[in-house]
Design a protein around this motif. Structure first.
Motif, PDB file in Angstrom:
ATOM      1  N   GLY A  14       5.696   3.707   5.710  1.00 24.63           N
ATOM      2  CA  GLY A  14       4.339   4.208   5.495  1.00 24.63           C
ATOM      3  C   GLY A  14       3.475   2.993   5.287  1.00 24.63           C
ATOM      4  O   GLY A  14       3.952   1.962   4.839  1.00 24.63           O
ATOM      5  N   LYS A  20       3.816   3.983  -1.811  1.00 24.18           N
ATOM      6  CA  LYS A  20       5.278   4.166  -1.741  1.00 24.18           C
ATOM      7  C   LYS A  20       5.954   3.632  -2.995  1.00 24.18           C
ATOM      8  O   LYS A  20       6.909   4.216  -3.499  1.00 24.18           O
ATOM      9  N   SER A  39      14.795  -6.362  -0.087  1.00 27.69           N
ATOM     10  CA  SER A  39      14.580  -7.186   1.108  1.00 27.69           C
ATOM     11  C   SER A  39      14.336  -8.641   0.746  1.00 27.69           C
ATOM     12  O   SER A  39      14.047  -8.975  -0.399  1.00 27.69           O
ATOM     13  N   ARG A  46       3.791 -10.991  -6.225  1.00 32.63           N
ATOM     14  CA  ARG A  46       2.590 -10.529  -6.936  1.00 32.63           C
ATOM     15  C   ARG A  46       2.905 -10.632  -8.432  1.00 32.63           C
ATOM     16  O   ARG A  46       4.074 -10.681  -8.814  1.00 32.63           O
ATOM     17  N   TYR A  55      11.928  -8.026  -4.445  1.00 34.30           N
ATOM     18  CA  TYR A  55      12.304  -8.790  -3.247  1.00 34.30           C
ATOM     19  C   TYR A  55      13.155  -9.981  -3.671  1.00 34.30           C
ATOM     20  O   TYR A  55      13.164 -10.372  -4.839  1.00 34.30           O
ATOM     21  N   GLU A  74      17.688  -6.046  10.214  1.00 35.65           N
ATOM     22  CA  GLU A  74      16.441  -6.061  10.980  1.00 35.65           C
ATOM     23  C   GLU A  74      15.515  -6.994  10.238  1.00 35.65           C
ATOM     24  O   GLU A  74      15.678  -7.232   9.038  1.00 35.65           O
ATOM     25  N   THR A  76      11.129  -8.584  10.446  1.00 34.68           N
ATOM     26  CA  THR A  76       9.866  -8.522  11.156  1.00 34.68           C
ATOM     27  C   THR A  76       8.870  -9.465  10.519  1.00 34.68           C
ATOM     28  O   THR A  76       9.058  -9.907   9.375  1.00 34.68           O
ATOM     29  N   TYR A  78       5.134  -9.365   9.220  1.00 36.31           N
ATOM     30  CA  TYR A  78       4.133  -8.352   8.871  1.00 36.31           C
ATOM     31  C   TYR A  78       2.991  -9.045   8.167  1.00 36.31           C
ATOM     32  O   TYR A  78       3.175  -9.677   7.142  1.00 36.31           O
ATOM     33  N   TYR A  83       9.774 -10.477   6.624  1.00 32.18           N
ATOM     34  CA  TYR A  83      10.515  -9.546   5.779  1.00 32.18           C
ATOM     35  C   TYR A  83      11.814  -9.179   6.485  1.00 32.18           C
ATOM     36  O   TYR A  83      11.813  -8.967   7.699  1.00 32.18           O
ATOM     37  N   THR A  85      15.987  -7.164   6.043  1.00 34.93           N
ATOM     38  CA  THR A  85      16.958  -6.344   5.299  1.00 34.93           C
ATOM     39  C   THR A  85      18.337  -6.977   5.371  1.00 34.93           C
ATOM     40  O   THR A  85      18.793  -7.324   6.467  1.00 34.93           O
ATOM     41  N   GLU A 103      13.021   0.455   2.197  1.00 38.27           N
ATOM     42  CA  GLU A 103      11.574   0.685   2.219  1.00 38.27           C
ATOM     43  C   GLU A 103      11.010  -0.407   3.100  1.00 38.27           C
ATOM     44  O   GLU A 103      10.905  -1.560   2.685  1.00 38.27           O
ATOM     45  N   ILE A 104      10.736  -0.073   4.349  1.00 38.01           N
ATOM     46  CA  ILE A 104      10.360  -1.094   5.334  1.00 38.01           C
ATOM     47  C   ILE A 104       9.211  -0.587   6.205  1.00 38.01           C
ATOM     48  O   ILE A 104       8.900   0.607   6.186  1.00 38.01           O
ATOM     49  N   GLY A 108      10.397  -2.307  11.829  1.00 34.83           N
ATOM     50  CA  GLY A 108      11.758  -2.453  11.304  1.00 34.83           C
ATOM     51  C   GLY A 108      12.465  -1.097  11.292  1.00 34.83           C
ATOM     52  O   GLY A 108      13.653  -0.997  11.636  1.00 34.83           O
ATOM     53  N   ARG A 150      -3.926  -6.249   7.094  1.00 34.80           N
ATOM     54  CA  ARG A 150      -3.170  -5.066   6.680  1.00 34.80           C
ATOM     55  C   ARG A 150      -3.789  -3.790   7.259  1.00 34.80           C
ATOM     56  O   ARG A 150      -3.076  -2.894   7.702  1.00 34.80           O
TER      57      ARG A 150
HETATM   58  P1  5GP Z   1       4.396  -5.754   0.838  1.00 37.38           P
HETATM   59  O1  5GP Z   1       3.980  -7.156   1.159  1.00 37.38           O
HETATM   60  O2  5GP Z   1       3.197  -4.867   0.582  1.00 37.38           O
HETATM   61  O3  5GP Z   1       5.420  -5.689  -0.269  1.00 37.38           O
HETATM   62  O4  5GP Z   1       5.146  -5.169   2.119  1.00 37.38           O
HETATM   63  C1  5GP Z   1       4.501  -5.174   3.354  1.00 37.38           C
HETATM   64  C2  5GP Z   1       5.249  -4.263   4.287  1.00 37.38           C
HETATM   65  O5  5GP Z   1       6.535  -4.812   4.571  1.00 37.38           O
HETATM   66  C3  5GP Z   1       5.495  -2.868   3.689  1.00 37.38           C
HETATM   67  O6  5GP Z   1       5.181  -1.915   4.678  1.00 37.38           O
HETATM   68  C4  5GP Z   1       6.969  -2.881   3.380  1.00 37.38           C
HETATM   69  O7  5GP Z   1       7.527  -1.581   3.506  1.00 37.38           O
HETATM   70  C5  5GP Z   1       7.493  -3.791   4.481  1.00 37.38           C
HETATM   71  N1  5GP Z   1       8.818  -4.361   4.211  1.00 37.38           N
HETATM   72  C6  5GP Z   1       9.368  -4.709   3.027  1.00 37.38           C
HETATM   73  N2  5GP Z   1      10.604  -5.179   3.204  1.00 37.38           N
HETATM   74  C7  5GP Z   1      10.868  -5.119   4.521  1.00 37.38           C
HETATM   75  C8  5GP Z   1      12.015  -5.436   5.347  1.00 37.38           C
HETATM   76  O8  5GP Z   1      13.060  -5.885   4.888  1.00 37.38           O
HETATM   77  N3  5GP Z   1      11.895  -5.223   6.669  1.00 37.38           N
HETATM   78  C9  5GP Z   1      10.764  -4.731   7.231  1.00 37.38           C
HETATM   79  N4  5GP Z   1      10.775  -4.535   8.549  1.00 37.38           N
HETATM   80  N5  5GP Z   1       9.688  -4.409   6.509  1.00 37.38           N
HETATM   81  C10 5GP Z   1       9.727  -4.604   5.171  1.00 37.38           C
END
Ligand code: 5GP
Length: 191
Positions: A14, A20, A39, A46, A55, A74, A76, A78, A83, A85, A103-104, A108, A150
């Protein structure tokens, strides 16, 4: 030896800012038999985030090494950060019969769906794009440039919602959590 039943893999996704994190925190407080896959990321922590809990915060070099050594199920990029797994964590848990939740983001999630066609996919949607934008801004954790990146990722992600088995609109934390719990109870056969 009796066959050990493999654990089930849940993939939650999402757009960023959809809430989430809050819903999952509640979910994990109430469900001790499912593991959260922590991950690896190159993003900076933060203020409220903890190493190994939210993380594993790593350098670009460490991330590259994990990719080269095929340690990631996997991964990616972002909005300017990487990020990924952990393959070992997920596979070991599933083999032991333990359920795992990832939660990805959506790209991914697509890769995981290809590798694990039986995984249970859940998409959290915001009530509206405008609502999400205001939540992202209200968080005060990113600068304008990062927010714009974002928001652009969010547009792409929202277009993917229909590929997920369950869609849950997060209009209110308690009701979104109740829906997630219902999905889990149903899919896990109430175990
Ligand atoms: P945030 O920086 O807000 O923590 O995460 C940014 C995005 O990266 C979120 O949509 C989160 O779900 C995603 N994310 C977190 N860990 C992983 C991962 O291991 N693999 C992937 N593909 N996305 C991830």
């Amino acid at each position: 030896m009796a066959d050990l039943k493999r654990g089930k893999l849940y993939v939650v996704t999402g757009p960023s800012g959809v809430g989430k994190g809050t819903i999952l925190e509640k979910f994990f407080n109430n469900n001790k038999n499912i593991y959260f896959s922590v991950s690896m990321t190159t993003r900076c922590p933060r203020p409220n985030e903890k190493e190994g809990v939210n993380y594993f915060f790593v350098s670009n070099e460490e991330f590259d090494r994990a990719v080269k050594n095929d340690e990631l199920l996997e991964w990616t990029e972002y909005s300017g950060n990487f990020y990924g797994t952990s393959k070992k964590f997920v596979e070991n848990a599933l083999l032991k019969g333990v359920d795992v939740l990832l939660e990805i983001e959506t790209q991914g999630a697509k890769k995981v769906m290809e590798k694990f066609p039986d995984c249970i996919t859940i998409f959290f949607a915001p009530p509206s794009f405008e609502e999400l934008e205001s939540r992202l801004r209200g968080r005060h954790t990113e600068d304008e440039n990062a927010i714009q990146k974002r928001l652009s990722a969010v547009r792409d992600e929202l277009s993917m919602a229909e590929k997920f088995k369950y869609n849950i609109v997060n209009d209110e934390v308690e009701s979104a959590y109740t829906k997630l719990q219902a999905v889990y109870d149903f899919e896990s056969g109430g175990k």
